[in-house]
Design a protein around this motif. Structure first.
Motif, PDB file in Angstrom:
ATOM      1  N   LYS A  96       0.866  -1.558  -0.239  1.00 57.52           N
ATOM      2  CA  LYS A  96       0.126   0.101   0.083  1.00 57.52           C
ATOM      3  C   LYS A  96       0.751   1.031   0.137  1.00 57.52           C
ATOM      4  N   PRO A  97       0.490   1.916  -0.780  1.00 58.63           N
ATOM      5  CA  PRO A  97       1.459   3.183  -0.836  1.00 58.63           C
ATOM      6  C   PRO A  97       1.269   3.821   0.100  1.00 58.63           C
ATOM      7  N   ARG A  98       2.577   4.922   0.773  1.00 59.64           N
ATOM      8  CA  ARG A  98       2.308   5.408   2.045  1.00 59.64           C
ATOM      9  C   ARG A  98       2.645   6.717   2.039  1.00 59.64           C
ATOM     10  N   ALA A  99       2.784   7.888   2.608  1.00 63.12           N
ATOM     11  CA  ALA A  99       3.032   9.524   2.767  1.00 63.12           C
ATOM     12  C   ALA A  99       5.049   9.368   1.943  1.00 63.12           C
ATOM     13  N   MET A 100       5.513   9.910   1.787  1.00 59.80           N
ATOM     14  CA  MET A 100       6.854  10.833   0.782  1.00 59.80           C
ATOM     15  C   MET A 100       7.758   8.818   0.534  1.00 59.80           C
ATOM     16  N   GLY A 101       6.709   8.689  -0.445  1.00 58.80           N
ATOM     17  CA  GLY A 101       7.138   7.605  -1.725  1.00 58.80           C
ATOM     18  C   GLY A 101       7.263   6.299  -0.656  1.00 58.80           C
ATOM     19  N   ARG A 102       7.047   6.572   0.439  1.00 60.57           N
ATOM     20  CA  ARG A 102       6.912   4.971   0.627  1.00 60.57           C
ATOM     21  C   ARG A 102       6.325   3.555   0.817  1.00 60.57           C
ATOM     22  N   ALA A 103       6.465   2.745   1.310  1.00 59.82           N
ATOM     23  CA  ALA A 103       4.738   1.519   1.218  1.00 59.82           C
ATOM     24  C   ALA A 103       4.951   0.993   2.714  1.00 59.82           C
ATOM     25  N   THR A 104       4.433  -0.399   2.424  1.00 57.01           N
ATOM     26  CA  THR A 104       3.891  -0.693   3.271  1.00 57.01           C
ATOM     27  C   THR A 104       3.231  -1.477   3.486  1.00 57.01           C
ATOM     28  N   ARG A 105       3.805  -3.400   4.224  1.00 57.12           N
ATOM     29  CA  ARG A 105       2.915  -4.203   3.226  1.00 57.12           C
ATOM     30  C   ARG A 105       1.779  -4.733   4.198  1.00 57.12           C
ATOM     31  N   ILE A 106       0.834  -5.110   3.139  1.00 57.97           N
ATOM     32  CA  ILE A 106      -0.126  -5.480   3.827  1.00 57.97           C
ATOM     33  C   ILE A 106       0.107  -7.368   3.041  1.00 57.97           C
ATOM     34  N   ASN A 107      -0.572  -8.355   4.632  1.00 57.80           N
ATOM     35  CA  ASN A 107      -0.423  -9.661   4.687  1.00 57.80           C
ATOM     36  C   ASN A 107      -1.854  -9.749   4.519  1.00 57.80           C
ATOM     37  N   LYS A 108      -1.872 -10.376   3.564  1.00 61.97           N
ATOM     38  CA  LYS A 108      -3.562 -11.362   3.497  1.00 61.97           C
ATOM     39  C   LYS A 108      -3.556 -13.039   3.243  1.00 61.97           C
ATOM     40  N   ARG A 109      -3.853 -13.361   4.884  1.00 61.22           N
ATOM     41  CA  ARG A 109      -3.245 -14.461   5.107  1.00 61.22           C
ATOM     42  C   ARG A 109      -4.474 -15.487   4.467  1.00 61.22           C
ATOM     43  N   THR A 110      -4.054 -16.752   4.403  1.00 64.62           N
ATOM     44  CA  THR A 110      -5.065 -17.435   3.717  1.00 64.62           C
ATOM     45  C   THR A 110      -5.334 -18.920   4.668  1.00 64.62           C
TER      46      THR A 110
END
Length: 120
Positions: A96-110
Motif C-alpha cells: 500500500k502506498p504511503r506518504a513520502m514515497g514509502r510503501a507498507t506491506r499488507i499480509n492477506k493470510r490464508t
C-alpha cells in the motif's frame, strides 16, 4: 509415512488456501469440535462470523465423503466432528502506498481447514 497418513481418507475433508485469516477461523472451529454433526451445523448456521459458512461447507463435504464411501458403513446420525483444525496457508503479500514515497506491506493470510468425522 505412517499408516494413517496415506492419501485421502473417506472420513476427512479439507479446504485449502481459503482467504480468511487462521486467527479469525480458529474460534469458530473451536465451537464445533467434538460435537455431533447435526448440532455442529446448527451452531454454524447461527454463528455470525465470516468463517462459519466456510467451515459448514467443509463439514458437509466430509459428511458426503462418508455417505458415498464404499469402505465406510457408518450411520450418519452417529457421527461427531472428531478433529477440526485450521492451519496457516500461504500469505499473499500486497503493498500500500504511503506518504513520502514509502510503501507498507499488507499480509492477506490464508487458511487450510481440516475436518475429520468419526462415529460416536
Amino acid at each position: 509415512m505412517g499408516k494413517n497418513n496415506q492419501g485421502h481418507r473417506a472420513n476427512t475433508a479439507k479446504a485449502r488456501n481459503v482467504r480468511i485469516a487462521p486467527q479469525k477461523a480458529r474460534p469458530v472451529i473451536d465451537l464445533v469440535r467434538n460435537k455431533p454433526i447435526l448440532e455442529a451445523l446448527d451452531i454454524l448456521q447461527f454463528t455470525q462470523k465470516k468463517a462459519a459458512p466456510i467451515i459448514a461447507k467443509v463439514i458437509e463435504s466430509a459428511l458426503h465423503n462418508v455417505e458415498h464411501s464404499d469402505e465406510l458403513d457408518w450411520d450418519v446420525d452417529e457421527l461427531i466432528v472428531a478433529q477440526a483444525y485450521v492451519d496457516e496457508g500461504p500469505t499473499l503479500r500486497r503493498f500500500k502506498p504511503r506518504a513520502m514515497g514509502r510503501a507498507t506491506r499488507i499480509n492477506k493470510r490464508t487458511s487450510h481447514i481440516t475436518v475429520v468425522l468419526e462415529p460416536r
